[in-house]
Write a protein that holds these residues in place. Structure first.
Motif, PDB file in Angstrom:
ATOM      1  N   LYS A 258      -6.564  -4.902  -2.458  1.00  0.00           N
ATOM      2  CA  LYS A 258      -5.551  -4.773  -3.796  1.00  0.00           C
ATOM      3  C   LYS A 258      -5.384  -6.389  -4.132  1.00  0.00           C
ATOM      4  O   LYS A 258      -5.224  -6.568  -5.414  1.00  0.00           O
TER       5      LYS A 258
ATOM      6  N   ILE B 225      -6.644  -2.287   3.222  1.00  0.00           N
ATOM      7  CA  ILE B 225      -6.401  -2.087   1.655  1.00  0.00           C
ATOM      8  C   ILE B 225      -5.601  -2.853   0.869  1.00  0.00           C
ATOM      9  O   ILE B 225      -5.898  -3.109  -0.121  1.00  0.00           O
TER      10      ILE B 225
ATOM     11  N   LYS C 116     -11.479   9.457   1.249  1.00  0.00           N
ATOM     12  CA  LYS C 116     -12.648   8.665   0.850  1.00  0.00           C
ATOM     13  C   LYS C 116     -13.541   8.576   2.399  1.00  0.00           C
ATOM     14  O   LYS C 116     -14.581   8.658   2.522  1.00  0.00           O
TER      15      LYS C 116
ATOM     16  N   GLU D 156       0.190   7.217  -1.084  1.00  0.00           N
ATOM     17  CA  GLU D 156      -0.695   7.873  -1.789  1.00  0.00           C
ATOM     18  C   GLU D 156      -2.292   7.239  -1.928  1.00  0.00           C
ATOM     19  O   GLU D 156      -3.286   7.930  -1.481  1.00  0.00           O
ATOM     20  N   GLU D 157      -1.833   5.888  -2.042  1.00  0.00           N
ATOM     21  CA  GLU D 157      -3.304   4.993  -1.661  1.00  0.00           C
ATOM     22  C   GLU D 157      -4.049   5.181  -0.130  1.00  0.00           C
ATOM     23  O   GLU D 157      -5.065   5.131  -0.258  1.00  0.00           O
TER      24      GLU D 157
ATOM     25  N   VAL E 282       0.702  -1.170   0.133  1.00  0.00           N
ATOM     26  CA  VAL E 282       0.017  -0.062   0.044  1.00  0.00           C
ATOM     27  C   VAL E 282       1.060   1.228  -0.078  1.00  0.00           C
ATOM     28  O   VAL E 282       1.570   1.322   0.953  1.00  0.00           O
ATOM     29  N   SER E 283       0.767   1.849  -1.000  1.00  0.00           N
ATOM     30  CA  SER E 283       1.543   3.518  -1.140  1.00  0.00           C
ATOM     31  C   SER E 283       0.866   4.209  -0.334  1.00  0.00           C
ATOM     32  O   SER E 283      -0.233   4.206   0.314  1.00  0.00           O
TER      33      SER E 283
ATOM     34  N   LYS F  29      -4.285  -0.006   6.716  1.00  0.00           N
ATOM     35  CA  LYS F  29      -3.462  -0.305   5.895  1.00  0.00           C
ATOM     36  C   LYS F  29      -3.542  -1.790   5.423  1.00  0.00           C
ATOM     37  O   LYS F  29      -3.365  -2.117   4.011  1.00  0.00           O
TER      38      LYS F  29
ATOM     39  N   ALA G  72      -5.535   8.333   0.062  1.00  0.00           N
ATOM     40  CA  ALA G  72      -6.937   8.567  -0.736  1.00  0.00           C
ATOM     41  C   ALA G  72      -7.889   7.706   0.019  1.00  0.00           C
ATOM     42  O   ALA G  72      -9.146   8.380  -0.006  1.00  0.00           O
ATOM     43  N   GLU G  73      -7.488   6.953   0.914  1.00  0.00           N
ATOM     44  CA  GLU G  73      -8.573   6.004   1.591  1.00  0.00           C
ATOM     45  C   GLU G  73      -8.897   6.754   2.647  1.00  0.00           C
ATOM     46  O   GLU G  73     -10.015   6.869   3.163  1.00  0.00           O
TER      47      GLU G  73
END
Length: 439
Positions: free
Chosen positions: A417, A413, A384, A376-377, A373-374, A410, A380-381
């Motif tokens: 993915k 997420i 959201k 940025e991801e 998980v980056s 994390k 973004a979560e």
């Protein structure tokens, strides 16, 4: 500090830990500072007893248990980190040595996260499905919308039928005696809803306004009130009023009332798109479940009972939270359903085991495929979630940090993915003719 790990069974091993004598001394100091506050020694105020006098009067051994309670948790945590194991249950600790001027030695028998041997997880076959909406499905949705927007009208001359709202008085008797909770006045009962004792609503069907009737039923053997379970009862019922749903006509006026469209045709076209979108989302979930279960079925793993028990506990807690959101609680639910909490836990065991298995397999696949998980991801979560709860991303971050849930988010997420990876690497196959026709 020295720590070694030795596996003795598949998911069980022993931590052998030795803590330096200087840390034992510091733990004894902390223990003394704690207990001296309540020590009663003639000639000294509480908290002011010198250490040598305290040890002379009570013995240094009186500090050992408090010192162990201080030192053991931190030493165990360090040993876990040092040996790179992942405990899934509370350890069984055996203290081997603890004394002033000596090192602290203990062994901890620990159940750890099991090893997973992956089988095939890429290229698994899933049935090809299309998010198509039939005319029958569209008609059923329109019917549901009609029901939602129906008006209740009083029926004067006709008997009650299933679907009607019967406004009734009733009083229940067992062995000729009225029982607690068996009486109500002007109660609105939807006939056919199965919300009353089996057999009750069927006997109200056919009654007319103003009718009196003795309704004879038998309480279920599993009824929550033990004094009534399995017993025959008579309810004296008076029907005051019958209300019947009057469905609106499916026409342009209906479309205007329930949507922003001017015609029924336009509304049906939009409704069909909504149903297709909903079905596409459902099919996406079906495909995700299929690839995860296939990967799990192809893997080999022996799950410790402690992990299943822990997941059951999480499921019970989540269920209790959902009940509270609906204005109920666990005690009320168990009373209404005639179950015990042990019954509920037993029902959840199978799903709990499946969840644990799926998550274990997904974690190992993620590691094998370098799925991470980056930043940025993750951000973004948070954004959201912030939009969903109408709060700032920073507030959400602080809330998660305060209850130790940042790592859990994390991990969630990462699992999502990994499921996306499995779907992307699956193979769609046409369902056999018999299955296709059955669908």
């Amino acid at each position: 500090m020295k720590a070694t790990w030795e596996k003795i069974e598949k998911n069980l091993g022993v931590l052998d830990v030795e803590v330096d004598a200087d840390r034992v001394a510091k733990a004894l100091d902390k223990a003394f500072n704690k207990v001296v506050k309540n020590a009663n020694v003639p000639g000294f105020r509480k908290g002011k007893v010198p250490r040598p006098i305290f040890e002379s009067r009570f013995g240094v051994e009186s500090l050992y248990q408090d010192a162990i309670d201080i030192l053991l948790p931190e030493a165990y945590g360090e040993a876990v980190e040092q040996t790179d194991i992942f405990p899934v249950d509370r350890p069984e600790v055996d203290i081997e040595q603890f004394a002033k001027g000596q090192s602290f030695k203990f062994k901890a028998k620990v159940t750890v996260k099991p090893e997973v041997t992956l089988g095939q997880y890429k290229g698994v076959e899933v049935p090809a499905q299309k998010a198509e909406v039939s005319d029958e499905e569209l008609d059923a949705e329109l019917k549901r919308l009609q029901e939602r927007h129906a008006e209740l009208v009083v029926v004067e001359e006709e008997p009650a039928v299933n679907g009607d709202i019967a406004v009734i008085d009733f009083e229940g008797f067992v062995d000729g005696e009225a029982f607690e909770g068996g009486k109500a006045e002007r109660h609105s009962l939807e006939l056919g809803s199965n919300s009353f004792i089996p057999g009750f609503e069927e006997q109200v069907v056919g009654m007319a306004t103003g009718d009196f009737k003795d309704v004879e039923v038998t309480f279920p053997e599993t009824y929550h009130a033990e004094n009534l379970a399995g017993k025959p009862a008579v309810f004296k019922v008076k029907l005051h009023e019958i209300k019947r749903k009057q469905l609106p006509e499916l026409d342009d006026e209906f479309a205007k009332d329930v949507s922003e469209f001017e015609t029924l045709a336009e509304y049906k076209e939009d409704l069909k798109k909504q149903l297709e979108s909903r079905k596409a989302e459902e099919l996406k979930g079906v495909k995700e479940n299929a690839v995860v279960e296939a990967a799990a079925a192809n893997a080999e793993v022996e799950i410790p009972q402690a992990m299943i028990d822990s997941e059951v506990q999480n499921m019970v807690r989540d269920f209790d939270m959902r009940l509270r959101q609906q204005g109920m609680n666990m005690d009320m639910f168990l009373s209404f359903s005639g179950q015990t909490q042990d019954d509920l836990r037993e029902q959840m065991k199978s799903d709990a085991e499946k969840r644990v298995l799926n998550n274990l397999v997904l974690e190992v696949i993620a590691k094998s495929e370098n799925i991470e998980v980056s930043d940025e991801e993750f951000e973004a979560e948070l954004v959201k979630m912030a939009e969903s709860y109408r709060r700032s991303a920073e507030e959400i971050r602080n809330i998660l940090a305060s209850n130790g849930s940042l790592d859990s988010l994390k991990e969630e997420i990462m699992l999502r993915k990994t499921i996306e990876f499995l779907v992307e690497n699956s193979k769609e196959v046409e369902a056999p003719a018999e299955e296709a026709s059955a669908e």
